[in-house]
Design a protein around this motif. Structure first.
Motif, mmCIF file in Angstrom:
data_model
loop_
_atom_site.group_PDB
_atom_site.id
_atom_site.type_symbol
_atom_site.label_atom_id
_atom_site.label_comp_id
_atom_site.label_asym_id
_atom_site.label_seq_id
_atom_site.Cartn_x
_atom_site.Cartn_y
_atom_site.Cartn_z
ATOM 1 N N VAL A 38 0.855 -1.027 0.016
ATOM 2 C CA VAL A 38 0.118 -0.042 -0.180
ATOM 3 C C VAL A 38 0.972 1.238 -0.077
ATOM 4 O O VAL A 38 1.584 1.396 0.838
ATOM 5 C CB VAL A 38 -0.885 0.046 1.125
ATOM 6 N N ALA A 39 0.690 2.040 -0.975
ATOM 7 C CA ALA A 39 1.829 3.331 -1.271
ATOM 8 C C ALA A 39 0.858 4.465 -1.168
ATOM 9 O O ALA A 39 -0.263 4.492 -1.658
ATOM 10 C CB ALA A 39 2.350 3.074 -2.364
ATOM 11 N N ASP A 40 1.613 5.470 -0.574
ATOM 12 C CA ASP A 40 0.759 6.873 -0.757
ATOM 13 C C ASP A 40 -0.522 6.854 -0.058
ATOM 14 O O ASP A 40 -1.422 7.502 -0.816
ATOM 15 C CB ASP A 40 0.745 7.536 -2.223
ATOM 16 N N ALA A 41 -0.680 6.453 1.006
ATOM 17 C CA ALA A 41 -1.910 6.570 1.728
ATOM 18 C C ALA A 41 -2.025 8.131 2.200
ATOM 19 O O ALA A 41 -1.234 8.595 3.190
ATOM 20 C CB ALA A 41 -2.146 5.474 2.857
ATOM 21 N N TRP A 42 -3.130 8.718 1.753
ATOM 22 C CA TRP A 42 -3.128 10.075 2.046
ATOM 23 C C TRP A 42 -4.960 10.584 2.507
ATOM 24 O O TRP A 42 -5.743 10.133 1.643
ATOM 25 C CB TRP A 42 -2.691 10.993 1.167
ATOM 26 N N ALA A 43 -4.914 11.834 2.986
ATOM 27 C CA ALA A 43 -6.437 12.399 3.232
ATOM 28 C C ALA A 43 -6.051 13.495 3.226
ATOM 29 O O ALA A 43 -4.951 14.256 3.494
ATOM 30 C CB ALA A 43 -7.056 11.813 4.466
ATOM 31 N N ARG A 44 -7.108 14.607 3.181
ATOM 32 C CA ARG A 44 -6.896 16.088 3.207
ATOM 33 C C ARG A 44 -7.159 16.563 4.642
ATOM 34 O O ARG A 44 -8.242 16.056 5.276
ATOM 35 C CB ARG A 44 -7.754 16.697 2.206
ATOM 36 N N THR A 58 -2.628 4.002 -3.239
ATOM 37 C CA THR A 58 -2.455 2.867 -4.362
ATOM 38 C C THR A 58 -1.933 1.452 -3.759
ATOM 39 O O THR A 58 -1.199 1.161 -3.036
ATOM 40 C CB THR A 58 -1.106 3.319 -5.145
ATOM 41 N N ILE A 59 -2.982 0.656 -4.146
ATOM 42 C CA ILE A 59 -2.916 -0.710 -3.625
ATOM 43 C C ILE A 59 -2.239 -1.890 -4.771
ATOM 44 O O ILE A 59 -2.868 -1.868 -5.814
ATOM 45 C CB ILE A 59 -4.058 -1.317 -3.204
ATOM 46 N N PRO A 101 -6.586 -7.002 -8.993
ATOM 47 C CA PRO A 101 -5.921 -8.051 -9.931
ATOM 48 C C PRO A 101 -4.426 -8.174 -9.493
ATOM 49 O O PRO A 101 -3.867 -7.435 -8.927
ATOM 50 C CB PRO A 101 -5.867 -7.290 -11.160
ATOM 51 N N ALA A 102 -4.068 -9.365 -9.763
ATOM 52 C CA ALA A 102 -2.458 -9.765 -9.443
ATOM 53 C C ALA A 102 -1.428 -8.733 -9.874
ATOM 54 O O ALA A 102 -1.511 -8.374 -11.396
ATOM 55 C CB ALA A 102 -2.168 -11.009 -9.927
ATOM 56 N N ASP A 103 -0.720 -8.150 -9.207
ATOM 57 C CA ASP A 103 0.422 -7.282 -9.906
ATOM 58 C C ASP A 103 0.028 -6.318 -10.561
ATOM 59 O O ASP A 103 0.908 -5.556 -11.347
ATOM 60 C CB ASP A 103 1.351 -8.196 -10.553
ATOM 61 N N ALA A 104 -1.217 -5.922 -10.407
ATOM 62 C CA ALA A 104 -1.717 -4.480 -10.966
ATOM 63 C C ALA A 104 -1.878 -3.403 -10.009
ATOM 64 O O ALA A 104 -3.061 -3.620 -9.354
ATOM 65 C CB ALA A 104 -2.862 -4.730 -12.061
ATOM 66 N N PRO A 105 -1.344 -2.297 -9.971
ATOM 67 C CA PRO A 105 -1.575 -1.317 -9.044
ATOM 68 C C PRO A 105 -3.095 -0.801 -9.219
ATOM 69 O O PRO A 105 -3.729 -0.570 -10.356
ATOM 70 C CB PRO A 105 -0.691 -0.163 -9.197
#
Ligand code: CU
Length: 162
Positions: A38-44, A58-59, A101-105
């Motif tokens: 899990v990349a770039d987890a954000w909220a405002r 992005t997962i 899906p496998a290996d797809a961000p």
């Protein structure tokens, strides 16, 4: 090299081989377990409001999986949602799961999929982080830290969406 020296060097080699196996095998085991990334987890920043907030990220899963839900101590209720056009206007719709899906961000961003925090217990403030637990069908529970960005800041996304 004398016979004694040869024996000594063979001993050193065997010890090094064991050391290599001891350190490398656990790493291989980790890689095979296939953690979801899990990349770039954000909220405002919620600017003092507590009604609701969206969380984006992005997962990437190494195998086909599904995000089944999320929970955060900071909100009374946490849902999976998407943006959807209905009667010519964009609105939000609840989702039972998000397919990975496998290996797809898979990008959760302001134009579509998001984790929805309903009834915040307190406002989200710029610069802080808060924990969010994601529940995957196969990978189980995974905790991520969500970064709160300033009201007008550019999202920390790797390319897609805003
Ligand atoms: Cu929503």
């Amino acid at each position: 090299m004398s016979r004694n020296e040869a024996v000594k060097w063979r001993g050193v080699f065997v010890v090094r081989l064991w050391a290599a196996l001891v350190f490398v095998l656990p790493l291989m085991a980790c890689a095979q377990r296939g953690e979801v990334e899990v990349a770039d987890a954000w909220a405002r920043d919620s600017v003092g409001r507590t009604a609701s907030a969206a969380v984006f990220m992005t997962i990437t899963s190494p195998r086909a999986d599904r995000l089944l839900g999320a929970s955060a101590a900071i909100a009374k209720e946490t849902d999976l949602m998407t943006m959807e056009a209905s009667d010519g206007a964009m609105g939000m719709a609840y989702l039972a799961a998000i397919d990975l899906p496998a290996d797809a961000p898979v990008s959760l961003n302001a134009s579509g999929l998001h984790v929805w925090l309903a009834d915040l217990k307190r406002p989200l403030r710029t610069g802080e982080t808060f924990p969010l637990v994601l529940t995957f069908e196969k990978a189980g529970e995974q905790r991520v830290e969500v970064s709160v960005i300033a009201p007008a800041a550019k999202p920390p996304m790797s390319g897609v969406g805003t």
